[in-house]
Design a protein around this motif. Structure first.
Motif, PDB file in Angstrom:
ATOM      1  N   ARG A  24     -41.308 -42.895  58.922  1.00 50.77           N
ATOM      2  CA  ARG A  24     -42.541 -43.686  58.765  1.00 50.77           C
ATOM      3  C   ARG A  24     -43.670 -42.665  58.797  1.00 50.77           C
ATOM      4  N   TRP A  25     -44.277 -42.425  57.665  1.00 58.21           N
ATOM      5  CA  TRP A  25     -45.134 -41.258  57.455  1.00 58.21           C
ATOM      6  C   TRP A  25     -46.609 -41.624  57.541  1.00 58.21           C
ATOM      7  N   VAL A  26     -47.347 -40.885  58.353  1.00 58.35           N
ATOM      8  CA  VAL A  26     -48.786 -41.107  58.489  1.00 58.35           C
ATOM      9  C   VAL A  26     -49.508 -39.772  58.368  1.00 58.35           C
ATOM     10  N   LYS A  27     -50.464 -39.711  57.471  1.00 55.74           N
ATOM     11  CA  LYS A  27     -51.324 -38.530  57.374  1.00 55.74           C
ATOM     12  C   LYS A  27     -52.468 -38.707  58.361  1.00 55.74           C
ATOM     13  N   GLY A  28     -52.692 -37.708  59.225  1.00 54.00           N
ATOM     14  CA  GLY A  28     -53.770 -37.871  60.189  1.00 54.00           C
ATOM     15  C   GLY A  28     -53.997 -36.646  61.042  1.00 54.00           C
ATOM     16  N   PHE A  29     -55.161 -36.597  61.682  1.00 51.49           N
ATOM     17  CA  PHE A  29     -55.530 -35.543  62.631  1.00 51.49           C
ATOM     18  C   PHE A  29     -55.636 -34.167  61.954  1.00 51.49           C
ATOM     19  N   ASN A  30     -55.724 -34.111  60.649  1.00 53.06           N
ATOM     20  CA  ASN A  30     -55.717 -32.817  59.956  1.00 53.06           C
ATOM     21  C   ASN A  30     -57.085 -32.389  59.447  1.00 53.06           C
TER      22      ASN A  30
ATOM     23  N   VAL B 185     -64.173 -39.497  65.212  1.00 57.35           N
ATOM     24  CA  VAL B 185     -63.328 -40.173  64.232  1.00 57.35           C
ATOM     25  C   VAL B 185     -62.125 -39.306  63.856  1.00 57.35           C
ATOM     26  N   VAL B 186     -60.957 -39.940  63.755  1.00 59.89           N
ATOM     27  CA  VAL B 186     -59.803 -39.323  63.101  1.00 59.89           C
ATOM     28  C   VAL B 186     -59.374 -40.254  61.967  1.00 59.89           C
ATOM     29  N   PHE B 187     -59.090 -39.669  60.830  1.00 56.93           N
ATOM     30  CA  PHE B 187     -58.698 -40.443  59.657  1.00 56.93           C
ATOM     31  C   PHE B 187     -57.187 -40.572  59.588  1.00 56.93           C
ATOM     32  N   LEU B 188     -56.713 -41.758  59.202  1.00 57.15           N
ATOM     33  CA  LEU B 188     -55.295 -42.030  59.055  1.00 57.15           C
ATOM     34  C   LEU B 188     -55.024 -42.639  57.686  1.00 57.15           C
ATOM     35  N   SER B 189     -53.911 -42.239  57.076  1.00 58.84           N
ATOM     36  CA  SER B 189     -53.484 -42.816  55.807  1.00 58.84           C
ATOM     37  C   SER B 189     -51.974 -42.949  55.811  1.00 58.84           C
ATOM     38  N   SER B 190     -51.472 -44.041  55.257  1.00 54.59           N
ATOM     39  CA  SER B 190     -50.034 -44.250  55.199  1.00 54.59           C
ATOM     40  C   SER B 190     -49.715 -45.373  54.229  1.00 54.59           C
ATOM     41  N   ASP B 191     -48.502 -45.341  53.709  1.00 51.58           N
ATOM     42  CA  ASP B 191     -48.014 -46.456  52.898  1.00 51.58           C
ATOM     43  C   ASP B 191     -47.307 -47.488  53.768  1.00 51.58           C
ATOM     44  N   ASP B 192     -47.272 -47.258  55.066  1.00 51.51           N
ATOM     45  CA  ASP B 192     -46.614 -48.129  56.030  1.00 51.51           C
ATOM     46  C   ASP B 192     -47.676 -48.646  57.003  1.00 51.51           C
ATOM     47  N   GLU B 193     -48.063 -49.898  56.844  1.00 50.53           N
ATOM     48  CA  GLU B 193     -49.148 -50.450  57.662  1.00 50.53           C
ATOM     49  C   GLU B 193     -48.797 -50.473  59.150  1.00 50.53           C
TER      50      GLU B 193
ATOM     51  N   LEU C 277     -55.842 -41.735  73.031  1.00 50.30           N
ATOM     52  CA  LEU C 277     -56.209 -40.328  73.191  1.00 50.30           C
ATOM     53  C   LEU C 277     -57.718 -40.128  73.187  1.00 50.30           C
ATOM     54  N   GLY C 278     -58.463 -41.216  72.983  1.00 48.86           N
ATOM     55  CA  GLY C 278     -59.914 -41.141  73.065  1.00 48.86           C
ATOM     56  C   GLY C 278     -60.641 -41.067  71.739  1.00 48.86           C
ATOM     57  N   PHE C 279     -59.897 -41.110  70.635  1.00 45.06           N
ATOM     58  CA  PHE C 279     -60.503 -41.009  69.308  1.00 45.06           C
ATOM     59  C   PHE C 279     -60.819 -42.386  68.733  1.00 45.06           C
ATOM     60  N   ALA C 280     -61.592 -42.391  67.656  1.00 41.72           N
ATOM     61  CA  ALA C 280     -61.870 -43.612  66.906  1.00 41.72           C
ATOM     62  C   ALA C 280     -61.113 -43.525  65.577  1.00 41.72           C
ATOM     63  N   PRO C 281     -59.957 -44.193  65.460  1.00 43.51           N
ATOM     64  CA  PRO C 281     -59.177 -44.096  64.226  1.00 43.51           C
ATOM     65  C   PRO C 281     -59.829 -44.881  63.093  1.00 43.51           C
ATOM     66  N   VAL C 282     -59.837 -44.285  61.907  1.00 43.48           N
ATOM     67  CA  VAL C 282     -60.347 -44.942  60.709  1.00 43.48           C
ATOM     68  C   VAL C 282     -59.241 -44.929  59.670  1.00 43.48           C
ATOM     69  N   ASN C 283     -58.821 -46.110  59.249  1.00 36.30           N
ATOM     70  CA  ASN C 283     -57.738 -46.241  58.277  1.00 36.30           C
ATOM     71  C   ASN C 283     -58.297 -46.079  56.867  1.00 36.30           C
ATOM     72  N   LEU C 284     -57.838 -45.051  56.162  1.00 37.81           N
ATOM     73  CA  LEU C 284     -58.309 -44.797  54.794  1.00 37.81           C
ATOM     74  C   LEU C 284     -57.413 -45.440  53.739  1.00 37.81           C
ATOM     75  N   GLY C 285     -56.364 -46.142  54.171  1.00 38.58           N
ATOM     76  CA  GLY C 285     -55.491 -46.810  53.204  1.00 38.58           C
ATOM     77  C   GLY C 285     -54.265 -45.977  52.871  1.00 38.58           C
ATOM     78  N   LYS C 286     -53.744 -46.204  51.695  1.00 36.15           N
ATOM     79  CA  LYS C 286     -52.483 -45.576  51.297  1.00 36.15           C
ATOM     80  C   LYS C 286     -52.647 -44.082  51.030  1.00 36.15           C
ATOM     81  N   LEU C 287     -51.505 -43.400  51.031  1.00 36.04           N
ATOM     82  CA  LEU C 287     -51.512 -41.951  50.857  1.00 36.04           C
ATOM     83  C   LEU C 287     -52.130 -41.528  49.531  1.00 36.04           C
ATOM     84  N   ALA C 288     -51.832 -42.255  48.469  1.00 31.19           N
ATOM     85  CA  ALA C 288     -52.322 -41.874  47.149  1.00 31.19           C
ATOM     86  C   ALA C 288     -53.819 -42.122  46.998  1.00 31.19           C
ATOM     87  N   GLU C 289     -54.376 -42.931  47.894  1.00 29.92           N
ATOM     88  CA  GLU C 289     -55.797 -43.272  47.815  1.00 29.92           C
ATOM     89  C   GLU C 289     -56.568 -42.541  48.920  1.00 29.92           C
TER      90      GLU C 289
END
Length: 200
Positions: A109-115, A134-142, A155-167
């Motif tokens: 289950r793949w999530v792009k984030g914290f990079n 803010v930390v940005f997260l993207s994944s094709d798995d909701e 962990l104290g961050f504010a996650p922001v969901n940017l949507g799918k990996l391709a977007e």
């Protein structure tokens, strides 16, 4: 829920500091033996536990913080990554997107984030003046995104969901030696809990 960070360079140690600040145990591992990581781990905090790569792979959520060229070596350590949530915290210059890299980790289950933040910024306390970094997260798995977002909040961050990996993933993915639009953007969001406490 168990956590591991594979790769204990600047980014891996920055992530470890976030776990230590919140008294959450996390396994750290790299090519080096656990005893070689012990001095740095102890300097960060008692909840940072060096273990072997094979032990780290038993975790439910695994942060991939190796140099980009090392991800294939990690991928080969398991025949299947089913049941694992992998957080891709890498930046690479091989023309590969995070979705491409995910193919080397079948079943994950793949999530792009914290990079998107430099290590020094990522290591710092994410709370400041009633706001959270803010930390940005993207994944094709909701469901995976929600799981990692919950952890990021703890962990104290504010996650922001940017949507799918391709977007959304493309907004934080370094490709062809060009920086993505959101790389190095150090953004903050108001922290509703702290704002409410201050108002009271």
């Amino acid at each position: 829920m168990s956590y591991a960070i594979i790769g204990f360079g600047a980014i891996g140690q920055a992530l470890a500091r976030a776990f230590a600040r919140n008294n959450i145990e996390v396994t750290v591992a790299s090519r080096r033996p656990p005893e070689a990581l012990l001095p740095q781990a102890q300097a960060i905090g008692p909840t940072i536990v060096p273990r072997t790569l094979q032990e780290a792979l038993k975790a439910d959520v695994i942060f991939l913080a190796v140099l980009f060229e090392g991800h294939r070596e990690v991928a080969r350590l398991l025949p299947t990554w089913k049941g694992k949530t992998v957080v891709d915290a890498m930046n690479g210059f091989e023309g590969l997107s995070s979705a491409d890299v995910a193919k080397a980790f079948p079943g994950a289950r793949w999530v792009k984030g914290f990079n998107h933040l430099p290590a020094r910024t990522l290591a710092a306390d994410p709370s400041a003046n009633g706001t959270r970094r803010v930390v940005f997260l993207s994944s094709d798995d909701e469901a995976a995104t929600a799981q990692v977002a919950d952890l990021a909040s703890h962990l104290g961050f504010a996650p922001v969901n940017l949507g799918k990996l391709a977007e959304g993933g493309a907004l934080v993915q370094v490709l062809d030696r060009s920086w993505a639009p959101l790389i190095f953007q150090d953004l903050f969001k108001n922290d509703p809990e702290r704002t409410a406490t201050a108002a009271a």
